[in-house]
Design a protein around this motif. Sequence first.
Motif, PDB file in Angstrom:
ATOM      1  N   THR A 285      22.822  72.920  66.562  1.00  0.00           N
ATOM      2  CA  THR A 285      21.841  72.412  65.597  1.00  0.00           C
ATOM      3  C   THR A 285      20.804  71.557  66.317  1.00  0.00           C
ATOM      4  O   THR A 285      21.152  70.602  67.000  1.00  0.00           O
ATOM      5  N   THR A 286      19.527  71.909  66.140  1.00  0.00           N
ATOM      6  CA  THR A 286      18.455  71.173  66.819  1.00  0.00           C
ATOM      7  C   THR A 286      17.584  70.364  65.863  1.00  0.00           C
ATOM      8  O   THR A 286      17.001  69.375  66.258  1.00  0.00           O
ATOM      9  N   ASN A 287      17.503  70.795  64.609  1.00  0.00           N
ATOM     10  CA  ASN A 287      16.711  70.081  63.620  1.00  0.00           C
ATOM     11  C   ASN A 287      17.325  68.699  63.375  1.00  0.00           C
ATOM     12  O   ASN A 287      18.505  68.599  63.057  1.00  0.00           O
ATOM     13  N   PRO A 288      16.535  67.622  63.502  1.00  0.00           N
ATOM     14  CA  PRO A 288      17.091  66.263  63.361  1.00  0.00           C
ATOM     15  C   PRO A 288      17.775  66.000  62.016  1.00  0.00           C
ATOM     16  O   PRO A 288      18.833  65.377  61.969  1.00  0.00           O
ATOM     17  N   ASP A 289      17.184  66.473  60.928  1.00  0.00           N
ATOM     18  CA  ASP A 289      17.787  66.239  59.617  1.00  0.00           C
ATOM     19  C   ASP A 289      19.086  67.036  59.460  1.00  0.00           C
ATOM     20  O   ASP A 289      20.084  66.519  58.957  1.00  0.00           O
ATOM     21  N   ALA A 290      19.052  68.285  59.889  1.00  0.00           N
ATOM     22  CA  ALA A 290      20.256  69.120  59.817  1.00  0.00           C
ATOM     23  C   ALA A 290      21.334  68.567  60.738  1.00  0.00           C
ATOM     24  O   ALA A 290      22.522  68.567  60.400  1.00  0.00           O
ATOM     25  N   ARG A 291      20.907  68.064  61.887  1.00  0.00           N
ATOM     26  CA  ARG A 291      21.852  67.491  62.853  1.00  0.00           C
ATOM     27  C   ARG A 291      22.558  66.263  62.268  1.00  0.00           C
ATOM     28  O   ARG A 291      23.762  66.082  62.429  1.00  0.00           O
ATOM     29  N   LYS A 292      21.796  65.450  61.549  1.00  0.00           N
ATOM     30  CA  LYS A 292      22.373  64.263  60.915  1.00  0.00           C
ATOM     31  C   LYS A 292      23.428  64.674  59.884  1.00  0.00           C
ATOM     32  O   LYS A 292      24.508  64.074  59.809  1.00  0.00           O
ATOM     33  N   ALA A 293      23.134  65.695  59.094  1.00  0.00           N
ATOM     34  CA  ALA A 293      24.082  66.181  58.089  1.00  0.00           C
ATOM     35  C   ALA A 293      25.349  66.731  58.759  1.00  0.00           C
ATOM     36  O   ALA A 293      26.471  66.482  58.295  1.00  0.00           O
ATOM     37  N   GLU A 294      25.165  67.466  59.859  1.00  0.00           N
ATOM     38  CA  GLU A 294      26.320  68.020  60.582  1.00  0.00           C
ATOM     39  C   GLU A 294      27.151  66.905  61.225  1.00  0.00           C
ATOM     40  O   GLU A 294      28.377  66.996  61.295  1.00  0.00           O
ATOM     41  N   MET A 295      26.485  65.840  61.674  1.00  0.00           N
ATOM     42  CA  MET A 295      27.207  64.708  62.255  1.00  0.00           C
ATOM     43  C   MET A 295      28.031  63.992  61.184  1.00  0.00           C
ATOM     44  O   MET A 295      29.138  63.525  61.452  1.00  0.00           O
ATOM     45  N   GLN A 296      27.496  63.929  59.958  1.00  0.00           N
ATOM     46  CA  GLN A 296      28.245  63.318  58.861  1.00  0.00           C
ATOM     47  C   GLN A 296      29.494  64.144  58.547  1.00  0.00           C
ATOM     48  O   GLN A 296      30.569  63.586  58.298  1.00  0.00           O
ATOM     49  N   LYS A 297      29.358  65.468  58.569  1.00  0.00           N
ATOM     50  CA  LYS A 297      30.510  66.339  58.343  1.00  0.00           C
ATOM     51  C   LYS A 297      31.563  66.114  59.424  1.00  0.00           C
ATOM     52  O   LYS A 297      32.755  66.033  59.145  1.00  0.00           O
ATOM     53  N   LEU A 298      31.106  66.021  60.682  1.00  0.00           N
ATOM     54  CA  LEU A 298      32.025  65.794  61.798  1.00  0.00           C
ATOM     55  C   LEU A 298      32.738  64.454  61.648  1.00  0.00           C
ATOM     56  O   LEU A 298      33.957  64.367  61.828  1.00  0.00           O
ATOM     57  N   ALA A 299      32.011  63.421  61.282  1.00  0.00           N
ATOM     58  CA  ALA A 299      32.612  62.090  61.105  1.00  0.00           C
ATOM     59  C   ALA A 299      33.665  62.117  59.998  1.00  0.00           C
ATOM     60  O   ALA A 299      34.725  61.499  60.125  1.00  0.00           O
ATOM     61  N   ASP A 300      33.391  62.842  58.924  1.00  0.00           N
ATOM     62  CA  ASP A 300      34.346  62.954  57.827  1.00  0.00           C
ATOM     63  C   ASP A 300      35.626  63.644  58.295  1.00  0.00           C
ATOM     64  O   ASP A 300      36.734  63.190  57.999  1.00  0.00           O
ATOM     65  N   ILE A 301      35.485  64.725  59.038  1.00  0.00           N
ATOM     66  CA  ILE A 301      36.646  65.450  59.552  1.00  0.00           C
ATOM     67  C   ILE A 301      37.453  64.557  60.499  1.00  0.00           C
ATOM     68  O   ILE A 301      38.683  64.489  60.413  1.00  0.00           O
ATOM     69  N   GLN A 302      36.761  63.834  61.383  1.00  0.00           N
ATOM     70  CA  GLN A 302      37.444  62.960  62.331  1.00  0.00           C
ATOM     71  C   GLN A 302      38.178  61.837  61.616  1.00  0.00           C
ATOM     72  O   GLN A 302      39.290  61.471  61.998  1.00  0.00           O
ATOM     73  N   LEU A 303      37.585  61.297  60.569  1.00  0.00           N
ATOM     74  CA  LEU A 303      38.228  60.242  59.794  1.00  0.00           C
ATOM     75  C   LEU A 303      39.493  60.764  59.111  1.00  0.00           C
ATOM     76  O   LEU A 303      40.550  60.134  59.166  1.00  0.00           O
ATOM     77  N   ARG A 304      39.388  61.921  58.467  1.00  0.00           N
ATOM     78  CA  ARG A 304      40.561  62.496  57.796  1.00  0.00           C
ATOM     79  C   ARG A 304      41.674  62.799  58.798  1.00  0.00           C
ATOM     80  O   ARG A 304      42.852  62.579  58.511  1.00  0.00           O
ATOM     81  N   ARG A 305      41.300  63.282  59.981  1.00  0.00           N
ATOM     82  CA  ARG A 305      42.300  63.560  61.022  1.00  0.00           C
ATOM     83  C   ARG A 305      42.969  62.266  61.490  1.00  0.00           C
ATOM     84  O   ARG A 305      44.191  62.213  61.648  1.00  0.00           O
ATOM     85  N   ALA A 306      42.190  61.227  61.713  1.00  0.00           N
ATOM     86  CA  ALA A 306      42.748  59.939  62.143  1.00  0.00           C
ATOM     87  C   ALA A 306      43.713  59.390  61.092  1.00  0.00           C
ATOM     88  O   ALA A 306      44.764  58.840  61.440  1.00  0.00           O
ATOM     89  N   ILE A 307      43.387  59.559  59.822  1.00  0.00           N
ATOM     90  CA  ILE A 307      44.267  59.101  58.746  1.00  0.00           C
ATOM     91  C   ILE A 307      45.588  59.866  58.783  1.00  0.00           C
ATOM     92  O   ILE A 307      46.666  59.273  58.665  1.00  0.00           O
ATOM     93  N   GLN A 308      45.516  61.176  58.965  1.00  0.00           N
ATOM     94  CA  GLN A 308      46.732  61.991  59.039  1.00  0.00           C
ATOM     95  C   GLN A 308      47.600  61.592  60.235  1.00  0.00           C
ATOM     96  O   GLN A 308      48.825  61.479  60.117  1.00  0.00           O
TER      97      GLN A 308
END
Length: 107
Positions: free
Chosen positions: A73-96
């Motif tokens: 992903t190169t578009n800055p806005d799309a990249r920000k959205a994808e980073m939020q998705k990644l952060a959510d996944i990482q948080l859920r994994r850390a909780i597990q």
Amino acid sequence: MKFSFLSEYQIRKAEHEGQLDNLKGAGKPLPASGDGDFAESVGFRIMAEAGALPKEIELKREEEAQLKVLQGTTNPDARKAEMQKLADIQLRRAIQEEARRKYYSQG
């Protein structure tokens, strides 16, 4: 009789009888331990073979897939959205992972 003595005895007996000769991987270094300890790795492997993966393993796969999406992903806005998705996944994994650690430390 101590377990360590019994296990050592069984190993020596198997060596003497030649049961440990020509084993697969003989003479090669042990595989890297990776994340977690050996018992966890074995447990995860058994569950995977049975088709029952823990949620944290599924989340690890999601995280790896999301990282690939983010890298492409190169578009800055799309990249920000994808980073939020990644952060959510990482948080859920850390909780597990934390829940598993707490569960096993209780015993």
